[in-house]
Scaffold this motif. Structure first.
Motif, PDB file in Angstrom:
ATOM      1  N   ALA A  49      43.690   2.574 -23.783  1.00  0.00           N
ATOM      2  CA  ALA A  49      43.666   3.750 -22.630  1.00  0.00           C
ATOM      3  C   ALA A  49      43.125   4.899 -23.281  1.00  0.00           C
ATOM      4  O   ALA A  49      42.300   5.764 -22.684  1.00  0.00           O
ATOM      5  CB  ALA A  49      44.955   3.855 -22.114  1.00  0.00           C
ATOM      6  N   GLU A  50      43.664   5.123 -24.679  1.00  0.00           N
ATOM      7  CA  GLU A  50      43.063   6.312 -25.616  1.00  0.00           C
ATOM      8  C   GLU A  50      41.544   6.298 -25.660  1.00  0.00           C
ATOM      9  O   GLU A  50      40.957   7.370 -25.388  1.00  0.00           O
ATOM     10  CB  GLU A  50      43.867   6.728 -26.447  1.00  0.00           C
ATOM     11  CG  GLU A  50      43.730   8.029 -27.341  1.00  0.00           C
ATOM     12  CD  GLU A  50      44.285   8.946 -26.579  1.00  0.00           C
ATOM     13  OE1 GLU A  50      44.036  10.248 -26.918  1.00  0.00           O
ATOM     14  OE2 GLU A  50      45.017   8.948 -25.589  1.00  0.00           O
ATOM     15  N   VAL A  51      41.131   5.331 -26.199  1.00  0.00           N
ATOM     16  CA  VAL A  51      39.645   5.048 -26.467  1.00  0.00           C
ATOM     17  C   VAL A  51      38.696   5.431 -25.034  1.00  0.00           C
ATOM     18  O   VAL A  51      38.077   6.173 -25.093  1.00  0.00           O
ATOM     19  CB  VAL A  51      39.214   3.772 -26.888  1.00  0.00           C
ATOM     20  CG1 VAL A  51      37.865   3.592 -27.273  1.00  0.00           C
ATOM     21  CG2 VAL A  51      40.047   3.698 -28.398  1.00  0.00           C
ATOM     22  N   ALA A  52      39.392   4.720 -23.996  1.00  0.00           N
ATOM     23  CA  ALA A  52      38.544   4.922 -22.750  1.00  0.00           C
ATOM     24  C   ALA A  52      38.386   6.420 -22.558  1.00  0.00           C
ATOM     25  O   ALA A  52      37.197   6.959 -21.896  1.00  0.00           O
ATOM     26  CB  ALA A  52      39.086   3.914 -21.752  1.00  0.00           C
ATOM     27  N   GLY A  53      39.619   6.976 -22.522  1.00  0.00           N
ATOM     28  CA  GLY A  53      39.458   8.240 -22.238  1.00  0.00           C
ATOM     29  C   GLY A  53      38.699   9.384 -22.957  1.00  0.00           C
ATOM     30  O   GLY A  53      37.834   9.971 -22.488  1.00  0.00           O
ATOM     31  N   LEU A  54      38.735   9.057 -24.162  1.00  0.00           N
ATOM     32  CA  LEU A  54      37.803   9.820 -24.952  1.00  0.00           C
ATOM     33  C   LEU A  54      36.445   9.684 -25.214  1.00  0.00           C
ATOM     34  O   LEU A  54      35.445  10.253 -25.672  1.00  0.00           O
ATOM     35  CB  LEU A  54      38.505   9.656 -26.793  1.00  0.00           C
ATOM     36  CG  LEU A  54      39.703  10.088 -26.835  1.00  0.00           C
ATOM     37  CD1 LEU A  54      40.186   9.716 -28.402  1.00  0.00           C
ATOM     38  CD2 LEU A  54      39.737  11.682 -27.034  1.00  0.00           C
ATOM     39  N   ILE A  55      35.910   8.290 -24.824  1.00  0.00           N
ATOM     40  CA  ILE A  55      34.577   7.897 -24.819  1.00  0.00           C
ATOM     41  C   ILE A  55      33.972   8.329 -23.289  1.00  0.00           C
ATOM     42  O   ILE A  55      32.706   7.850 -23.220  1.00  0.00           O
ATOM     43  CB  ILE A  55      34.228   6.395 -25.101  1.00  0.00           C
ATOM     44  CG1 ILE A  55      34.906   5.270 -24.285  1.00  0.00           C
ATOM     45  CG2 ILE A  55      34.816   6.144 -26.648  1.00  0.00           C
ATOM     46  CD1 ILE A  55      34.309   4.216 -24.874  1.00  0.00           C
TER      47      ILE A  55
END
Length: 372
Positions: free
Chosen positions: A267-273
């Motif tokens: 979830a965090e990677v998805a938000g940041l990319i």
């Protein structure tokens, strides 16, 4: 013109997420040469985290660094500097443990001596650069050192009853009698990416669950290490039952004690990319991982991508090294197994790029059929 987003995880030990996305996209383009291709390789904090950010953020800069690998030998690696933003005015450092202290870096398992020092050295290098934020992926650890190697690299000291430094790795854990954090460096915004919710100690803890993967196979040794981790938690003023504290052989717990936040990696990677923005207006998204099984629905990359696609009204397609017959695949419009395409798991693993290319083409043919 169709717009297709490619957002796979790495196929662990076989191909990175970035290379998997490119191979799938190439296969799709063979069938649909006019397609608009959007690459958003994903990660959940394990191997490939830095590479995923590097592809998604073209202005990011790789920062070379030499660290002590998990076997104590020098390793040339890098961390990733993301450009400055309103909430990180001096930039963000993305560092993955897999490329500094990861199990894939070992020629043979070292259950007692492997440690997380290299990860801490890379963190220190990013702090020296002056970044505002740290984003740390902690999958694929080689050690069960409770994060002591990482903390030592940041200035902590772990001493025995005589006041001498204890040995590195799990070997030194039972000898720790005192800890000195007075010289330890600090950071104000530390985000830790993990898909592990295990506590530090107990039957679901670092030694019992992940120790055997790293060579800690004897039950008595696991129990002794578990007891040492419990004592370490007391010195760290850490609740050993904190969800995620057992990640990466206890690195998760050490980072919590350092003031970091543990976050669901995918979830965090998805938000940041910017995955949600990439999905807006897309015709389909292709995701995948090495093995899609009963655990894949618990915060892993394919399930998160499929959920995000559902929110955007976009069909999700799956390519996986193998697909377990008991896994929940109802969230995907179509799917393909590389093992079935190649005829065997060994064949698929021997040339993953070839079979991902073939999988991309097969998914494109199937998708075209649904639109005709």
């Amino acid at each position: 013109m169709t717009r297709i987003v490619f957002a796979p995880d790495s196929f662990k030990g076989s191909i990175t997420a970035a290379d998997a996305a490119a191979a799938l996209a190439a296969g799709w383009r063979d069938v649909d040469p006019g397609a608009e291709i959007v690459l958003r390789p994903m990660a959940d904090g394990g191997e490939g985290t830095v590479a995923a950010f590097a592809v998604a953020v073209p202005s990011a800069e790789r920062m070379p660094v030499s660290v002590d690998g998990p076997a104590g030998r020098p390793v040339q690696t890098s961390w990733l500097l993301l450009p400055a933003s309103d909430d990180a005015p001096r930039g963000t450092a993305v560092i993955d443990l897999a490329s500094t202290s990861g199990i894939e870096m070992l020629d043979e398992l070292r259950p007692w001596d492997a440690d997380s020092r290299g990860f801490g050295q890379a963190i220190a290098a990013a702090l020296d650069h002056g970044v505002s934020r740290l984003v740390l992926g902690i999958g694929s650890s080689a050690s069960t050192d409770g994060g002591t190697g990482m903390m030592r690299a940041l200035g902590a000291r772990f001493l025995d009853e005589s006041g001498d430094e204890v040995a590195p790795g799990a070997r030194g854990l039972p000898d720790i009698a005192h800890a000195d954090f007075s010289g330890m460096r600090r950071a104000s915004d530390v985000r830790v990416l993990t898909d592990v919710t295990n506590p530090l100690t107990g039957p679901r803890g670092a030694a019992a669950v992940f120790g055997p993967q790293k060579g800690l196979t004897d039950r008595g040794d696991q129990q002794r290490t578990d007891s040492a981790l419990a004592r370490l938690a007391t010195l760290l003023d850490l609740d050993a039952l904190t969800p995620g504290a057992g990640a990466a052989g206890g690195v998760g717990g050490a980072l919590v004690a350092w003031g970091a936040r543990l976050l669901p990696g995918a979830a965090e990677v998805a938000g940041l990319i910017g995955l949600a923005a990439a999905l807006a207006g897309a015709d389909a998204v292709v995701t995948g991982e090495g093995a899609y099984d009963g655990q894949s629905g618990d915060g892993k990359v394919p399930s998160h991508v499929a959920s995000s696609a559902s929110d955007a009204g976009v069909p999700a397609l799956l390519a996986a090294g193998r697909i377990d017959e008991h896994a929940d695949t109802g969230i995907f419009t179509s799917m393909v197994s590389l093992t079935e395409l190649a005829g065997s798991s060994a064949s698929a693993l021997s040339d993953p790029e070839r079979w991902l290319n073939a999988a991309g083409a097969e998914l494109a043919w199937g998708f075209a059929g649904t639109r005709s």
